[in-house]
Scaffold this active site. Structure first.
Site, PDB file in Angstrom:
ATOM      1  CB  SER A   7      -0.832   0.085   1.415  1.00  0.00           C
ATOM      2  OG  SER A   7      -1.504   1.256   1.490  1.00  0.00           O
ATOM      3  CG  HIS A  32      -3.507  -2.407  -0.930  1.00  0.00           C
ATOM      4  ND1 HIS A  32      -4.818  -3.586  -0.732  1.00  0.00           N
ATOM      5  CD2 HIS A  32      -4.096  -1.304  -0.296  1.00  0.00           C
ATOM      6  CE1 HIS A  32      -6.123  -2.790  -0.332  1.00  0.00           C
ATOM      7  NE2 HIS A  32      -5.387  -1.754   0.114  1.00  0.00           N
ATOM      8  CG  ASP A  34      -5.194   1.618   1.364  1.00  0.00           C
ATOM      9  OD1 ASP A  34      -5.786   0.605   1.189  1.00  0.00           O
ATOM     10  OD2 ASP A  34      -3.927   1.548   1.634  1.00  0.00           O
ATOM     11  CG  MET A  36      -9.107   6.226   2.679  1.00  0.00           C
ATOM     12  SD  MET A  36      -7.846   6.411   4.104  1.00  0.00           S
ATOM     13  CE  MET A  36      -7.062   4.870   4.071  1.00  0.00           C
ATOM     14  CG  HIS A  65      -8.857  -0.677  -0.122  1.00  0.00           C
ATOM     15  ND1 HIS A  65      -8.705  -1.333   0.975  1.00  0.00           N
ATOM     16  CD2 HIS A  65     -10.489  -0.920   0.610  1.00  0.00           C
ATOM     17  CE1 HIS A  65      -9.430  -1.375   2.402  1.00  0.00           C
ATOM     18  NE2 HIS A  65     -10.555  -1.436   2.212  1.00  0.00           N
ATOM     19  CG  MET A  67     -11.290   1.519   2.640  1.00  0.00           C
ATOM     20  SD  MET A  67      -9.889   2.322   3.211  1.00  0.00           S
ATOM     21  CE  MET A  67      -8.909   2.338   1.825  1.00  0.00           C
ATOM     22  CG  MET A 136     -11.123  -4.013   6.059  1.00  0.00           C
ATOM     23  SD  MET A 136      -9.332  -3.299   5.115  1.00  0.00           S
ATOM     24  CE  MET A 136      -8.531  -2.054   6.377  1.00  0.00           C
ATOM     25  CG  ASP A 174      -5.821  -3.635   3.951  1.00  0.00           C
ATOM     26  OD1 ASP A 174      -4.697  -3.222   4.227  1.00  0.00           O
ATOM     27  OD2 ASP A 174      -6.560  -2.834   3.061  1.00  0.00           O
TER      28      ASP A 174
HETATM   29  C1  DX5 Z   1      -6.284   0.768   6.044  1.00  0.00           C
HETATM   30  C2  DX5 Z   1      -5.621   0.656   4.435  1.00  0.00           C
HETATM   31  C3  DX5 Z   1      -4.752   0.042   4.327  1.00  0.00           C
HETATM   32  C4  DX5 Z   1      -2.946   0.703   5.026  1.00  0.00           C
HETATM   33  C5  DX5 Z   1      -1.967  -0.484   5.866  1.00  0.00           C
HETATM   34  O1  DX5 Z   1      -7.667   1.497   5.852  1.00  0.00           O
HETATM   35  O2  DX5 Z   1      -6.934  -0.399   3.614  1.00  0.00           O
HETATM   36  O3  DX5 Z   1      -4.021  -0.671   3.045  1.00  0.00           O
HETATM   37  O4  DX5 Z   1      -2.772   1.248   4.556  1.00  0.00           O
HETATM   38  O5  DX5 Z   1      -0.860   0.382   5.690  1.00  0.00           O
HETATM   39  P1  DX5 Z   1      -0.295  -0.438   7.298  1.00  0.00           P
HETATM   40  O6  DX5 Z   1       0.074  -2.262   6.515  1.00  0.00           O
HETATM   41  O7  DX5 Z   1       0.440   0.019   7.659  1.00  0.00           O
HETATM   42  O8  DX5 Z   1      -1.325  -1.531   8.160  1.00  0.00           O
HETATM   43 ZN    ZN Z   2      -6.170  -1.059   1.815  1.00  0.00          ZN
END
Ligand code: DX5
Ligand code: ZN
Length: 219
Positions: A7, A32, A34, A36, A65, A67, A136, A174
């Site tokens: 990520s 990956h 993310d 948001m 991903h 969110m 998660m 994740d």
């Molecule tokens: C959290 C994200 C993850 C996160 C993973 O909401 O979906 O992908 O960035 O980061 P680490 O590995 O640092 O927990």
């Molecule tokens: Zn993620």
């Protein structure tokens, strides 16, 4: 075989291209991304334009991903931006079956995702339609959080159900993956590991990825 999906959430976005190049040089399996929206999760990260820029910079499989609230509104946009897999949350207010099918109709892999409070059984009815399920292991929103060990039971239950139905399901985990938790997740049945902080805090990302691969091989 265990696949790694680093990520870039904790990368310096001014130099995102350098992070992508470094992960490619480290022979990552996927990236990956993310996304948001500040509504489904408290944090805001980035959207389609950044995915499109990463797409231009690499041929690596992009594991997006989402969110975001009611993600079905944006599936087409992320497919156009160049996602290879589009994951969305079962809790996010979209029609689940329709959205899973929509992703396939656009020629992309789908991934149904569950937050820590959602039981594994919630996705069971949809498993035949899924390429991947993401469990998660932290509350979504931020990188660098502590792994929630309760996720391991959910991974086990999912793998058991997928095996029972003879489905070649990918199970992704994740949040909080590190040198200790990565092997535990794989032993439980996960085969795709997201890795953020464990890589970005390492002095040498490639060496850390190799270390993770070694620790999760032949379990
Ligand atoms: C959290 C994200 C993850 C996160 C993973 O909401 O979906 O992908 O960035 O980061 P680490 O590995 O640092 O927990
Ligand atoms: Zn993620």
């Amino acid at each position: 075989m265990v696949l790694f999906s680093p990520s870039v959430l904790t990368a310096d976005f001014m130099h995102l291209g350098d992070a992508v190049a470094a992960l490619d040089a480290a022979h990552t399996d996927m990236l990956h991304l993310d996304v948001m929206d500040g509504i489904f999760v408290p944090n805001i990260s980035f959207g389609m334009p950044v995915v499109a820029s990463v797409r231009k910079a690499t041929k690596t499989f992009l594991d997006v991903h989402l969110m975001i609230d009611r993600p079905h509104r944006y599936i087409e946009a992320f497919a156009k931006a160049g996602a290879d897999s589009i994951g969305f949350h079962i809790e996010a207010g979209s029609p689940v079956e329709q959205t899973l099918r929509q992703i396939h109709a656009l020629g992309k892999k789908n991934c149904l995702t569950i937050k820590p409070a959602t039981p594994a059984q919630a996705v069971f009815p949809y498993l035949p339609l899924c390429d991947m399920v993401l469990v998660m292991s932290v509350e979504p929103g931020f990188g660098g959080q502590k792994f929630m060990y309760e996720a391991l039971d959910k991974i086990r239950q999912l793998r058991e159900q997928a095996d029972k139905l003879k489905l070649p399901l990918h199970i992704e985990v994740d949040g909080g993956i590190n040198l200790e938790t990565a092997p535990l997740a794989v032993k439980a049945g996960a085969d795709v590991l997201v890795a953020g902080n464990v890589l970005f805090s390492a002095p040498d990302m490639a060496a850390r990825l190799t270390e993770l691969r070694t620790l999760t091989a032949n379990l």
